[in-house]
Design a protein around this motif. Structure first.
Motif, PDB file in Angstrom:
ATOM      1  N   THR A   1      -1.800  -3.025   8.132  1.00  0.00           N
ATOM      2  CA  THR A   1      -0.621  -2.715   8.438  1.00  0.00           C
ATOM      3  C   THR A   1       0.425  -3.666   9.280  1.00  0.00           C
ATOM      4  OG1 THR A   1      -1.384  -1.409  10.367  1.00  0.00           O
ATOM      5  CG2 THR A   1      -1.064  -0.141   8.295  1.00  0.00           C
TER       6      THR A   1
ATOM      7  N   SER B   1      -5.364  -5.031   1.439  1.00  0.00           N
ATOM      8  CA  SER B   1      -4.474  -4.047   0.944  1.00  0.00           C
ATOM      9  C   SER B   1      -4.326  -2.840   2.054  1.00  0.00           C
ATOM     10  CB  SER B   1      -5.072  -3.378  -0.211  1.00  0.00           C
ATOM     11  OG  SER B   1      -6.495  -2.803  -0.043  1.00  0.00           O
ATOM     12  N   GLU B   2      -5.151  -2.802   2.929  1.00  0.00           N
ATOM     13  CA  GLU B   2      -5.328  -1.987   4.145  1.00  0.00           C
ATOM     14  C   GLU B   2      -4.612  -2.322   5.388  1.00  0.00           C
ATOM     15  OE1 GLU B   2      -6.024   1.373   3.387  1.00  0.00           O
ATOM     16  OE2 GLU B   2      -6.635   0.725   1.454  1.00  0.00           O
TER      17      GLU B   2
ATOM     18  N   ILE C   1       0.829  -1.133  -0.048  1.00  0.00           N
ATOM     19  CA  ILE C   1      -0.130  -0.141   0.052  1.00  0.00           C
ATOM     20  C   ILE C   1       0.978   1.265  -0.130  1.00  0.00           C
ATOM     21  CG2 ILE C   1      -1.805  -1.330   1.161  1.00  0.00           C
ATOM     22  CD1 ILE C   1      -1.057   0.173   3.785  1.00  0.00           C
TER      23      ILE C   1
END
Length: 260
Positions: free
Chosen positions: A191, A188-189, A7
């Motif tokens: 962390t 995708s988001e 990302i």
């Protein structure tokens, strides 16, 4: 983005170090790599998964026969149908959460969900009721032979005796996913990626993935290589990769690249 979890310039960088000593460097051809085993199908993904995930059993490095992994032992019923796996109490994800039998059960049901259309869902057909469940002919989970008999006990009932069942379990499709990941299609988001293998992801970009030793892995004392850097390269970079390999800057080239 080539990598599903990428990302930004760098993802997963909690404690990155510029010290590259004791780092094993691998070159992979970029393309089609993602880190969600529910949807994976490439050999490159499988090789990465062997570092960050671990199933009930694993491959012996020399014989490729199944050996205990998250399951420290198992029993097989006299008729060869019921396998009872005893999970290690010290098997944990990289965030410290204990790996449980329910994690395996829920992940496996996620993979055989008809809506998931997972590439390797057919591998589960050896288990009683899975073929019908995948086809939508059975909706109740209790009719499928996957049961968490306790926090550390997974019971699997086969359709018929299969002496190769343990070998099938070595495949990465049978790994457990952390509860925070199981129901997410879009990673995708994220962390952070809690994993249960000998390595965890420290950094990730479109150009590389850096794996570092997972100190919460149950057999961390046996992990001798502290860092693995995976370079994600294109076919047009073969000349540069060959040069770097010949100069000892890359230790292993995967993906069928011609070294000349």
């Amino acid at each position: 983005s080539i990598i599903m979890l990428s990302i930004g310039p760098t993802l997963f960088s909690q404690d990155s170090s510029s010290d590259s000593a004791n780092e094993f460097v691998v070159s992979f051809l970029a393309g089609g790599i993602q880190l969600n085993p529910v949807y994976s199908y490439t050999s490159s993904e499988a090789q990465i998964y062997s570092g960050i995930y671990e199933g009930l059993v694993g491959y012996h490095p020399l014989t490729m026969e199944p050996v205990p992994a998250v399951a420290e032992s198992w029993e097989i019923s006299e008729d060869g149908l019921v396998y009872t796996f005893n999970l290690r109490r010290n098997a944990r994800y990289s965030d410290g959460r204990q790996v449980t039998a329910e994690d395996f059960r829920e992940t496996w049901f996620r993979l055989i969900d008809p809506d998931a259309k997972a590439a390797y869902n057919f591998l589960f057909d050896v288990i009683d009721g899975v073929r019908e469940y995948r086809a939508g002919e059975r909706s109740g989970r209790d009719s499928v032979g996957i049961r968490a008999a306790g926090r550390h006990t997974l019971e699997v009932t086969l359709r018929r005796p299969a002496t190769h069942f343990l070998r099938i379990l070595c495949h990465h499709a049978f790994v457990p996913l952390h509860p925070d990941l199981r129901q997410r299609d879009d990673w995708s988001e994220l962390t952070n990626l809690p994993v249960n293998g000998p390595y965890r992801i420290l950094e990730q970009s479109d150009q590389h993935i850096l794996l570092v030793k997972n100190n919460r892995y149950w057999d961390a004392a046996s992990v001798e290589i502290p860092r693995i850097r995976i370079l994600l390269t294109g076919e047009d970079e073969s000349a540069d990769i060959t040069d770097r390999f010949n100069r000892g800057q890359i230790d292993w080239v995967a993906g069928g690249m011609d070294l000349g």
